[in-house]
Design an enzyme around this catalytic site. Structure first.
Site, PDB file in Angstrom:
ATOM      1  N   HIS A 217      -9.583   0.898  -1.123  1.00 28.69           N
ATOM      2  CA  HIS A 217      -9.508   1.580   0.175  1.00 28.69           C
ATOM      3  C   HIS A 217     -10.904   1.523   0.794  1.00 28.69           C
ATOM      4  O   HIS A 217     -11.894   1.880   0.139  1.00 28.69           O
ATOM      5  CB  HIS A 217      -9.132   3.052   0.004  1.00 28.69           C
ATOM      6  CG  HIS A 217      -7.681   3.307  -0.286  1.00 28.69           C
ATOM      7  ND1 HIS A 217      -6.995   2.696  -1.306  1.00 28.69           N
ATOM      8  CD2 HIS A 217      -6.783   4.138   0.329  1.00 28.69           C
ATOM      9  CE1 HIS A 217      -5.741   3.141  -1.306  1.00 28.69           C
ATOM     10  NE2 HIS A 217      -5.588   4.012  -0.334  1.00 28.69           N
TER      11      HIS A 217
ATOM     12  N   HIS B 247       0.856  -1.195   0.000  1.00 29.44           N
ATOM     13  CA  HIS B 247       0.000   0.000   0.000  1.00 29.44           C
ATOM     14  C   HIS B 247       0.884   1.234   0.000  1.00 29.44           C
ATOM     15  O   HIS B 247       1.268   1.749   1.057  1.00 29.44           O
ATOM     16  CB  HIS B 247      -0.928  -0.041   1.231  1.00 29.44           C
ATOM     17  CG  HIS B 247      -1.940   1.070   1.284  1.00 29.44           C
ATOM     18  ND1 HIS B 247      -3.108   0.984   2.006  1.00 29.44           N
ATOM     19  CD2 HIS B 247      -1.955   2.307   0.718  1.00 29.44           C
ATOM     20  CE1 HIS B 247      -3.794   2.112   1.878  1.00 29.44           C
ATOM     21  NE2 HIS B 247      -3.107   2.935   1.110  1.00 29.44           N
TER      22      HIS B 247
ATOM     23  N   ASP C 172       1.840   4.089   2.676  1.00 29.05           N
ATOM     24  CA  ASP C 172       0.774   4.903   2.077  1.00 29.05           C
ATOM     25  C   ASP C 172       1.334   6.055   1.236  1.00 29.05           C
ATOM     26  O   ASP C 172       1.465   5.928   0.023  1.00 29.05           O
ATOM     27  CB  ASP C 172      -0.183   5.406   3.169  1.00 29.05           C
ATOM     28  CG  ASP C 172      -1.580   5.705   2.644  1.00 29.05           C
ATOM     29  OD1 ASP C 172      -1.858   5.448   1.458  1.00 29.05           O
ATOM     30  OD2 ASP C 172      -2.416   6.194   3.440  1.00 29.05           O
ATOM     31  N   ASP C 173       1.636   7.192   1.871  1.00 28.56           N
ATOM     32  CA  ASP C 173       2.188   8.364   1.177  1.00 28.56           C
ATOM     33  C   ASP C 173       3.383   8.866   1.985  1.00 28.56           C
ATOM     34  O   ASP C 173       3.301   9.892   2.675  1.00 28.56           O
ATOM     35  CB  ASP C 173       1.112   9.458   1.075  1.00 28.56           C
ATOM     36  CG  ASP C 173      -0.115   8.964   0.330  1.00 28.56           C
ATOM     37  OD1 ASP C 173      -0.081   8.950  -0.914  1.00 28.56           O
ATOM     38  OD2 ASP C 173      -1.085   8.559   0.993  1.00 28.56           O
TER      39      ASP C 173
ATOM     40  N   GLU D  10     -11.076   3.481   6.185  1.00 26.48           N
ATOM     41  CA  GLU D  10     -10.017   4.401   6.656  1.00 26.48           C
ATOM     42  C   GLU D  10     -10.744   5.512   7.420  1.00 26.48           C
ATOM     43  O   GLU D  10     -10.727   5.529   8.649  1.00 26.48           O
ATOM     44  CB  GLU D  10      -9.221   4.974   5.462  1.00 26.48           C
ATOM     45  CG  GLU D  10      -8.145   5.977   5.866  1.00 26.48           C
ATOM     46  CD  GLU D  10      -7.458   6.673   4.674  1.00 26.48           C
ATOM     47  OE1 GLU D  10      -7.993   6.643   3.542  1.00 26.48           O
ATOM     48  OE2 GLU D  10      -6.378   7.264   4.891  1.00 26.48           O
TER      49      GLU D  10
HETATM   50  N1  HPA Z   1      -6.626   7.340   1.216  1.00 29.90           N
HETATM   51  C1  HPA Z   1      -7.337   7.640   0.132  1.00 29.90           C
HETATM   52  N2  HPA Z   1      -6.809   8.098  -0.982  1.00 29.90           N
HETATM   53  C2  HPA Z   1      -5.497   8.276  -1.035  1.00 29.90           C
HETATM   54  C3  HPA Z   1      -4.700   7.988   0.041  1.00 29.90           C
HETATM   55  C4  HPA Z   1      -5.295   7.480   1.229  1.00 29.90           C
HETATM   56  O1  HPA Z   1      -4.658   7.185   2.260  1.00 29.90           O
HETATM   57  N3  HPA Z   1      -3.441   8.280  -0.338  1.00 29.90           N
HETATM   58  C5  HPA Z   1      -3.486   8.716  -1.607  1.00 29.90           C
HETATM   59  N4  HPA Z   1      -4.735   8.717  -2.042  1.00 29.90           N
HETATM   60 ZN    ZN Z   2      -3.764   4.788   0.473  1.00 26.96          ZN
END
Ligand code: HPA
Ligand code: ZN
Length: 333
Positions: free
Chosen positions: A196, A16, A277-278, A199
């Protein structure tokens, strides 16, 4: 081996990570300059100061703005190559990267430009660093299902280079059910599917991802814990959750790392994995995520090994490859 040495020594798979979310400010400045695109920051420091998010949307606004400087194949190559170098540092030996085609095609960048740049970096990562990878293209859920169908159509000529489709962007108000038909078409075309869910959105969205999109993995999914029946389903089906601890902290999905539920999920038998993630936006790559939860939740070496084993079991590599990495992990003491 102490805990930090073990985290470094463990081979890991990352399942991810958004490639656009690995865009470090230094590289963003360099690419903006060579493409002669102005960005609303004077310095790397100013960019970093803008990264004080309080929820998913406040992050996404900045994340999409950053991606605007990516124009040429070389830009996408440089972006992915920088991430692979981080993988090498962290002993991430396999990665399944998300990319968001619509973020680029909606600005007039050809699908081919994006995929060629990423694919060349993947090829070089295999040849020069020994890191294997797959690409997963995500539909932006704040856009229409019709737009997702168009993106799927554009991807078909590159089917052999894209292992799966996913679903990302603003979750609340855009449930998986909105994309039921396009996911059915993607599965028919032979793509694996992930989404996703859970979250910021409720456990109900995880049910929809399972029942309507028929996903192979859930991305995030940490809110599943609110629904005991859903927990039973995830455990019974050994459904992987790709959990992203530093992301959850930065976007206020959890108040502090001691509150994170990844250890409880693991102890209850949910197939959780650790991911970044990012990482450029959330303050750390794979090992930073491992260290953050290991310290906050006092994870044992056995638990850390289990998380690394889970990452390979939940990946889309062959059973032979999975077994090779799992045996290596089990042999670590
Ligand atoms: N959630 C949803 N969209 C996203 C995310 C995330 O963590 N990171 C990049 N796009
Ligand atoms: Zn993500």
């Amino acid at each position: 081996m102490n805990r930090l040495e073990l985290i470094q020594a463990l081979p890991k798979a990352e399942l991810h990570v958004h490639i656009e979310g690995t865009f470090e400010p230094e590289l963003m400045f360099a690419i903006a300059q060579r493409n002669e695109i102005s960005i609303p920051y004077k310095s790397v420091e100013e960019v970093k100061q803008a990264y004080n998010f309080h929820n998913l949307q406040s992050f996404l606004d900045i994340y999409y703005a950053g991606a605007n400087v990516l124009i040429h194949e070389q830009d996408f190559y440089d972006l992915a190559w920088a991430y692979f170098e981080k993988c090498a540092d962290d002993n991430v030996v396999h990665t399944e990267m998300f990319f968001d085609p619509q973020t680029h095609t909606d600005r007039g960048i050809a699908f081919e430009t994006v995929i060629n740049g990423l694919q060349k970096a993947c090829d070089d990562a295999k040849a020069k660093l020994g890191i294997t990878s797959h690409l997963i293209m995500c539909f932006l859920r704040h856009l229409s299902e019709e737009a997702a169908f168009e993106t799927l159509e554009q991807a078909l000529p590159y089917k052999d280079r894209i292992i799966g489709v996913g679903l990302d962007s603003s979750e609340v108000g855009h449930p998986p059910s909105k994309f039921e038909c396009v996911f059915a078409k993607a599965r028919e075309a032979g793509f694996l599917v992930v989404a996703h869910a859970g979250e910021e959105g409720p456990a109900e969205y995880v049910w929809e991802a399972l029942d309507l999109l028929k996903v192979n993995r859930i991305d995030h999914g940490v809110r599943s814990e609110e629904d005991p029946e859903l927990m039973q389903r995830l455990i019974a089906e050994k459904m992987p959750l790709t959990v992203c601890p530093l992301s959850n902290l930065k976007l206020c999905v959890v108040d502090d790392m001691q509150q994170h539920n990844i250890r409880r999920l693991l102890q209850q038998g949910v197939h959780v994995t650790v991911n970044s993630d990012d990482p450029s936006y959330f303050g750390g790559y794979m090992n930073d995520n491992f260290i953050a939860i290991a310290e906050a939740l006092d994870l044992s070496n056995e638990e850390l090994k289990q998380l690394a084993i889970n990452s390979f079991e939940a990946s889309f590599i062959s059973d032979t490859e999975k077994q090779k990495w799992i045996s290596l992990i089990q042999a670590l003491v």
